[in-house]
Motif scaffolding. Structure first.
Motif, PDB file in Angstrom:
ATOM      1  N   VAL A  17      38.022  44.739  50.326  1.00 16.78           N
ATOM      2  CA  VAL A  17      36.639  45.096  49.977  1.00 16.78           C
ATOM      3  C   VAL A  17      36.254  44.186  48.822  1.00 16.78           C
ATOM      4  CG1 VAL A  17      35.091  46.883  49.131  1.00 16.78           C
ATOM      5  CG2 VAL A  17      36.937  47.489  50.726  1.00 16.78           C
ATOM      6  N   ASN A  18      35.324  43.292  49.084  1.00 18.59           N
ATOM      7  CA  ASN A  18      34.921  42.274  48.108  1.00 18.59           C
ATOM      8  C   ASN A  18      33.485  42.541  47.666  1.00 18.59           C
ATOM      9  OD1 ASN A  18      34.043  39.923  46.782  1.00 18.59           O
ATOM     10  ND2 ASN A  18      35.410  38.612  47.978  1.00 18.59           N
ATOM     11  N   ILE A  19      33.326  42.842  46.382  1.00 16.19           N
ATOM     12  CA  ILE A  19      31.988  43.111  45.842  1.00 16.19           C
ATOM     13  C   ILE A  19      31.602  41.926  44.969  1.00 16.19           C
ATOM     14  CG2 ILE A  19      30.543  44.760  44.602  1.00 16.19           C
ATOM     15  CD1 ILE A  19      32.719  46.861  45.066  1.00 16.19           C
ATOM     16  N   GLY A  20      31.069  40.900  45.626  1.00 14.56           N
ATOM     17  CA  GLY A  20      30.577  39.720  44.914  1.00 14.56           C
ATOM     18  C   GLY A  20      31.602  39.075  44.015  1.00 14.56           C
ATOM     19  N   ASP A  21      32.870  39.174  44.363  1.00 17.20           N
ATOM     20  CA  ASP A  21      33.981  38.658  43.551  1.00 17.20           C
ATOM     21  C   ASP A  21      34.104  39.350  42.194  1.00 17.20           C
ATOM     22  OD1 ASP A  21      34.907  36.911  45.482  1.00 17.20           O
ATOM     23  OD2 ASP A  21      33.634  35.262  44.803  1.00 17.20           O
ATOM     24  N   ILE A  22      33.274  40.387  41.932  1.00 17.63           N
ATOM     25  CA  ILE A  22      33.415  41.197  40.714  1.00 17.63           C
ATOM     26  C   ILE A  22      34.667  42.045  40.830  1.00 17.63           C
ATOM     27  CG2 ILE A  22      32.411  43.136  39.424  1.00 17.63           C
ATOM     28  CD1 ILE A  22      29.656  42.044  40.266  1.00 17.63           C
ATOM     29  N   ASN A  23      34.872  42.569  42.025  1.00 15.55           N
ATOM     30  CA  ASN A  23      36.059  43.381  42.284  1.00 15.55           C
ATOM     31  C   ASN A  23      36.473  43.164  43.734  1.00 15.55           C
ATOM     32  OD1 ASN A  23      37.184  46.237  43.382  1.00 15.55           O
ATOM     33  ND2 ASN A  23      37.757  45.968  41.231  1.00 15.55           N
ATOM     34  N   VAL A  24      37.723  42.771  43.916  1.00 14.98           N
ATOM     35  CA  VAL A  24      38.284  42.602  45.257  1.00 14.98           C
ATOM     36  C   VAL A  24      39.538  43.453  45.339  1.00 14.98           C
ATOM     37  CG1 VAL A  24      39.147  40.988  46.991  1.00 14.98           C
ATOM     38  CG2 VAL A  24      37.432  40.221  45.319  1.00 14.98           C
TER      39      VAL A  24
END
Length: 335
Positions: free
Chosen positions: A111-118
């Protein structure tokens, strides 16, 4: 077999799940890269995220985390979900993808949230962060060494929480007849007045106590040899006041036993006190308290110089029998 999905509940849990990922990212950004997810629980109304951190969070740190995570929400970032071979995923993003725990299999679902949290995660998520709504931190606490728990809400639950706080604020302002913006100032004034009254009340109590003790020592309930037993009776005293009365009597009469009786609405409580001098002669406050407790059908406990107990309300006949039992105790100790 047929099943029906509760759509609203499912959407709430999806918001909570993605919010947990964002909150972790915000905590890492504000507190440092030593932060690691230690546990999490998602629910419809309230969620929690446990993180590794070496000290309790300050108010300023909480504010910064809250602002950062809501900035992520307002940015309406795409939430991308895809699979990747484990080795490639670890090489690309590092072991931080296992914040929620290591998942089995050759491939991992990311789950990748804009590379803010993967993160490697098998849960359901929203498509964009803007779908989460307001994220509100409710409480933080240290649950064990090196682990901080963050309790939070998101979406409509956050709105309801704020509305409830507003209602409390408005009601408080109404009770104090104050404008909301002046509430803290007015509460400060009230607190100062209360402290002033406490001091005045303490001064009045000290004056009353001196007069009261002088009256009590003129009328011991039991006198045998050099031992005097005082049993003053009162209504609705605090435990501290009972002990203070006993202490003041013992200052004036070293060879005394004091039993301060406090008659409450439905029961009686009492404190038994004596000095070290007569304790060395075999007298024991806890033993006297036990004698009284048996008469009151209650309980007692304590030490040699101070004990306490409670029991049912009594009539004059039982009270006189208590005096008789205490008298016998004194006589037996002096034999």
């Amino acid at each position: 077999v047929m099943g029906i999905v509760d759509v609203e509940r499912r959407l709430s849990l999806m918001r909570s799940h993605t919010a947990t990922h964002l909150l972790l990212a915000a905590a890492i950004d504000v507190l440092g890269k030593h932060v690691w997810q230690s546990g999490a629980q998602k629910d419809v109304f309230k969620n929690r995220l446990d993180i590794t951190h070496y000290k309790p969070l300050t108010i300023e740190e909480i504010k910064k985390i809250e602002e950062k995570v809501n900035t992520y929400v307002l940015s309406n970032i795409d939430v991308k979900i895809y699979e990747m071979p484990r080795a490639k995923a670890e090489g690309t993003y590092g072991i931080r993808i296992y914040q929620g725990g290591v998942v089995p299999g050759k491939n991992v679902r990311l789950v990748n949230i804009g590379d803010i949290n993967v993160q490697a995660c098998g849960g359901l998520h929203v498509n964009k962060t803007g779908e989460i709504g307001l994220i509100k931190i409710l409480k933080t606490s240290r649950i064990q060494d090196g682990v901080i728990r963050i309790e939070f809400t998101c979406g409509l639950s956050s709105l309801r929480y704020i509305q409830n706080k507003e209602e409390i604020l408005m009601e408080a302002a109404k009770i104090l007849n104050s404008q909301e913006e002046n509430l803290i100032k007015n509460i400060g004034k009230i607190k100062e007045e209360i402290e002033k009254y406490k001091i005045e009340n303490k001064q009045l109590w000290r004056k009353y106590l001196t007069k009261l003790v002088n009256e009590i020592i003129q009328q011991p309930k039991i006198t045998y040899s050099d031992i005097k037993v005082y049993i003053p009776e009162f209504d609705e005293l605090t435990r501290e006041q009972m002990i203070e009365i006993g202490g003041e009597i013992l200052k004036k009469h070293m060879e005394a036993i004091v039993i301060v009786v406090n008659k409450k609405a439905e029961a009686i409580e009492y404190v038994v006190m004596l000095n070290d001098e007569i304790s060395k002669r075999g007298f024991d406050s806890s033993a006297i308290a036990k004698i009284i407790a048996e008469k009151l059908e209650g309980k007692s406990g304590g030490e040699k110089t101070i004990a306490q107990g409670f029991g049912r309300k009594i009539d004059n006949e039982i009270f006189q029998s208590i005096i008789c039992e205490v008298r016998n105790y004194v006589i037996n100790k002096l034999k």
